[in-house]
Scaffold this motif. Structure first.
Motif, short mmCIF file in Angstrom:
data_model
loop_
_atom_site.label_atom_id
_atom_site.label_comp_id
_atom_site.label_asym_id
_atom_site.label_seq_id
_atom_site.Cartn_x
_atom_site.Cartn_y
_atom_site.Cartn_z
N ALA A 1 0.83 -1.21 0.00
CA ALA A 1 0.00 0.00 0.00
C ALA A 1 0.86 1.25 0.00
O ALA A 1 0.56 2.24 -0.69
CB ALA A 1 -0.93 -0.01 1.21
N ALA A 2 1.97 1.24 0.76
CA ALA A 2 2.89 2.39 0.78
C ALA A 2 3.57 2.55 -0.58
O ALA A 2 3.79 3.69 -1.04
CB ALA A 2 3.93 2.20 1.88
N ALA A 3 3.90 1.44 -1.23
CA ALA A 3 4.50 1.51 -2.56
C ALA A 3 3.52 2.13 -3.55
O ALA A 3 3.91 2.99 -4.36
CB ALA A 3 4.91 0.12 -3.03
N LYS A 4 2.27 1.72 -3.50
CA LYS A 4 1.25 2.29 -4.39
C LYS A 4 1.13 3.79 -4.19
O LYS A 4 1.04 4.56 -5.17
CB LYS A 4 -0.10 1.60 -4.12
N GLU A 5 1.15 4.22 -2.94
CA GLU A 5 1.05 5.65 -2.64
C GLU A 5 2.24 6.42 -3.22
O GLU A 5 2.08 7.48 -3.82
CB GLU A 5 0.97 5.86 -1.12
N ALA A 6 3.44 5.87 -3.05
CA ALA A 6 4.64 6.54 -3.58
C ALA A 6 4.59 6.62 -5.10
O ALA A 6 4.97 7.64 -5.70
CB ALA A 6 5.89 5.79 -3.12
N GLY B 1 8.69 8.12 -11.05
CA GLY B 1 8.47 8.34 -12.46
C GLY B 1 7.61 7.25 -13.08
O GLY B 1 6.79 6.62 -12.42
N LYS B 2 7.84 7.01 -14.38
CA LYS B 2 7.08 5.98 -15.09
C LYS B 2 7.70 4.62 -14.85
O LYS B 2 8.91 4.43 -14.98
CB LYS B 2 7.07 6.28 -16.59
N ILE B 3 6.87 3.64 -14.51
CA ILE B 3 7.37 2.28 -14.27
C ILE B 3 7.82 1.66 -15.59
O ILE B 3 7.09 1.67 -16.58
CB ILE B 3 6.28 1.42 -13.63
N THR C 1 0.65 -10.53 -10.18
CA THR C 1 0.04 -10.01 -11.40
C THR C 1 -0.87 -8.85 -11.07
O THR C 1 -0.80 -7.78 -11.69
CB THR C 1 -0.74 -11.13 -12.11
N ASP C 2 -1.73 -9.03 -10.07
CA ASP C 2 -2.63 -7.95 -9.67
C ASP C 2 -1.85 -6.74 -9.17
O ASP C 2 -2.17 -5.59 -9.52
CB ASP C 2 -3.60 -8.43 -8.59
N LEU C 3 -0.82 -6.97 -8.35
CA LEU C 3 -0.03 -5.85 -7.84
C LEU C 3 0.63 -5.07 -8.98
O LEU C 3 0.64 -3.83 -8.98
CB LEU C 3 1.03 -6.35 -6.86
N MET C 4 1.18 -5.78 -9.95
CA MET C 4 1.84 -5.12 -11.07
C MET C 4 0.86 -4.26 -11.86
O MET C 4 1.18 -3.14 -12.25
CB MET C 4 2.49 -6.17 -11.98
N PHE C 5 -0.33 -4.79 -12.08
CA PHE C 5 -1.35 -4.01 -12.81
C PHE C 5 -1.82 -2.82 -11.99
O PHE C 5 -2.06 -1.73 -12.52
CB PHE C 5 -2.54 -4.91 -13.16
N TRP C 6 -1.95 -3.02 -10.68
CA TRP C 6 -2.39 -1.96 -9.77
C TRP C 6 -1.37 -0.83 -9.73
O TRP C 6 -1.72 0.35 -9.85
CB TRP C 6 -2.58 -2.57 -8.39
N PHE C 7 -0.12 -1.18 -9.56
CA PHE C 7 0.93 -0.16 -9.48
C PHE C 7 1.05 0.62 -10.78
O PHE C 7 1.23 1.84 -10.77
CB PHE C 7 2.28 -0.80 -9.16
N ARG D 1 9.06 -11.04 -2.48
CA ARG D 1 9.80 -9.83 -2.84
C ARG D 1 9.15 -9.16 -4.05
O ARG D 1 8.56 -9.84 -4.88
CB ARG D 1 11.26 -10.15 -3.17
N LEU D 2 9.31 -7.87 -4.13
CA LEU D 2 8.86 -7.13 -5.31
C LEU D 2 9.77 -5.93 -5.51
O LEU D 2 9.99 -5.15 -4.57
CB LEU D 2 7.41 -6.67 -5.15
N GLU D 3 10.31 -5.81 -6.70
CA GLU D 3 11.15 -4.67 -7.06
C GLU D 3 10.51 -3.93 -8.22
O GLU D 3 10.12 -4.54 -9.22
CB GLU D 3 12.56 -5.14 -7.43
N ILE D 4 10.41 -2.62 -8.08
CA ILE D 4 9.78 -1.78 -9.10
C ILE D 4 10.79 -0.73 -9.51
O ILE D 4 11.34 0.00 -8.67
CB ILE D 4 8.53 -1.08 -8.53
N VAL D 5 11.06 -0.63 -10.80
CA VAL D 5 12.03 0.35 -11.32
C VAL D 5 11.28 1.33 -12.20
O VAL D 5 10.54 0.94 -13.12
CB VAL D 5 13.14 -0.34 -12.13
#
Length: 333
Positions: free
Chosen positions: A132-137, A144-146, A178-184, A239-243
């Motif tokens: 949830a904190a990641a989504k907010e950020a 920037g753009k994922i 999959t859902d998290l990636m689409f959500w973010f 784990r989840l890493e988002i760049v």
């Protein structure tokens, strides 16, 4: 205090976890439970002091005193009771994955759109405070753009063995990421390529690895390995890493944050999803059920996840499973 009269359909391990979480929410009453196994029914009835029990969910849904229901049956048994509950005017909390086919997902979405009652699928990771904190950020534009996401959700072999005859790792756990990636990303997959490996003699492979290309152009990789050594001291390596073009986010949950070592070895109890504190279940499962209950009591439709978003995660995972079977990239329309 007004209490929601809630029922639980399906009393396997996770159905009981629902009961534990509901028992820890002040403004809800477990009004009924339902399963086809009379012995299991009596066991759960006694543990939680439930007033009504049913072996036929149609009879339970006909009870006018029941306001809402958790459906925690196996994923290939979701569609009929979910549609029936919505048509009976009950508010429905349906465990993920939404269903085992896109066609069944479509049936459920259509019923939810038509119903005056509320509907929500339990994508628990959206209630994990780290995600949830990641989504907010991300929503604030801080990275920037994922452009890339990598997810890992690996389990010891003994955990995998308990479910591999019922569901495979891509849809079973990959649906979370999959859902998290689409959500973010606020995007969806347009193609999927996947590979699986069969290690043991079960109905489904022991591990799956997936590559998605999103409409946004981002590349996503997820893995779900259900055959870590049985001596692994934790039940999940998550784990989840988002760049993004201007930053990155890294989430590493569950096993590093608490370790207990005793004469029997090391273990890492869950502190995120369903930990027990002061004799009551806490964590993300309780939080998402409490959110759903409060939405119903306030007369506000749940917005934490839409039925259409849940369907999209299933669509992508099933495309990935088809890719693993055929060895080909699958386009997702």
């Amino acid at each position: 205090m007004k209490k929601l009269k809630h029922a639980v359909l399906g009393l396997g391990w996770f159905g009981e976890k629902h009961c534990e979480a509901l028992a820890a929410i002040p403004n809800v009453e477990i009004a009924a439970v339902c399963t086809r196994n009379p012995e299991r029914l009596a066991e759960v009835e006694g543990k939680f002091g439930v007033a009504k029990t049913y072996t036929d969910y149609h009879a339970m849904l006909a009870d006018p005193e029941i306001d809402s229901v958790s459906i925690t049956t196996m994923w290939d048994q979701h569609a009929d009771p979910a549609v029936a509950a919505l048509e009976a005017g009950k508010h429905v909390f349906l465990e993920k994955p939404m269903a085992s086919t896109v066609e069944d997902c479509d049936r459920i979405v259509a019923a939810a759109e038509k119903a005056s009652s509320f509907f929500m699928v339990g994508h628990i990771c959206r209630f994990n405070p780290r995600y949830a904190a990641a989504k907010e950020a991300i929503a604030e534009g801080r990275i920037g753009k994922i452009v890339s996401m990598y997810a890992r959700r690996n389990l010891p072999a003994w955990v995998g063995a308990s479910v591999l005859d019922k569901i495979g790792p891509i849809i079973g756990d990959g649906v979370h990421d999959t859902d998290l990636m689409f959500w973010f990303s606020e995007s969806r997959a347009v193609s999927a390529y996947a590979q699986t490996v069969q290690v043991r003699d079960h109905a489904n492979p022991d591990l799956g690895q997936v590559i998605y290309r999103l409409e946004s152009g981002a590349s996503c990789i997820l893995e779900a390995v259900w055959c870590l050594p049985d001596t692994t001291p934790f039940q999940i390596d998550e784990r989840l890493e988002i760049v993004g073009t201007e930053g990155s986010i890294s989430i590493h949950d569950t096993h590093p944050n608490l370790m207990v070592v005793d004469k029997d070895g090391a273990r890492c109890p869950d502190t995120t999803y369903w930990p027990t504190q002061h004799g009551k279940l806490r964590g993300a499962l309780r939080d998402e059920l409490a959110y759903f209950v409060q939405c119903v009591l306030d007369g506000e439709r749940p917005t934490a996840i839409t039925p259409q978003e849940s369907r999209e995660a299933v669509r992508a995972c099933l495309a990935a499973e088809e890719s693993a079977r055929t060895g080909q990239v699958v386009r997702i329309e």
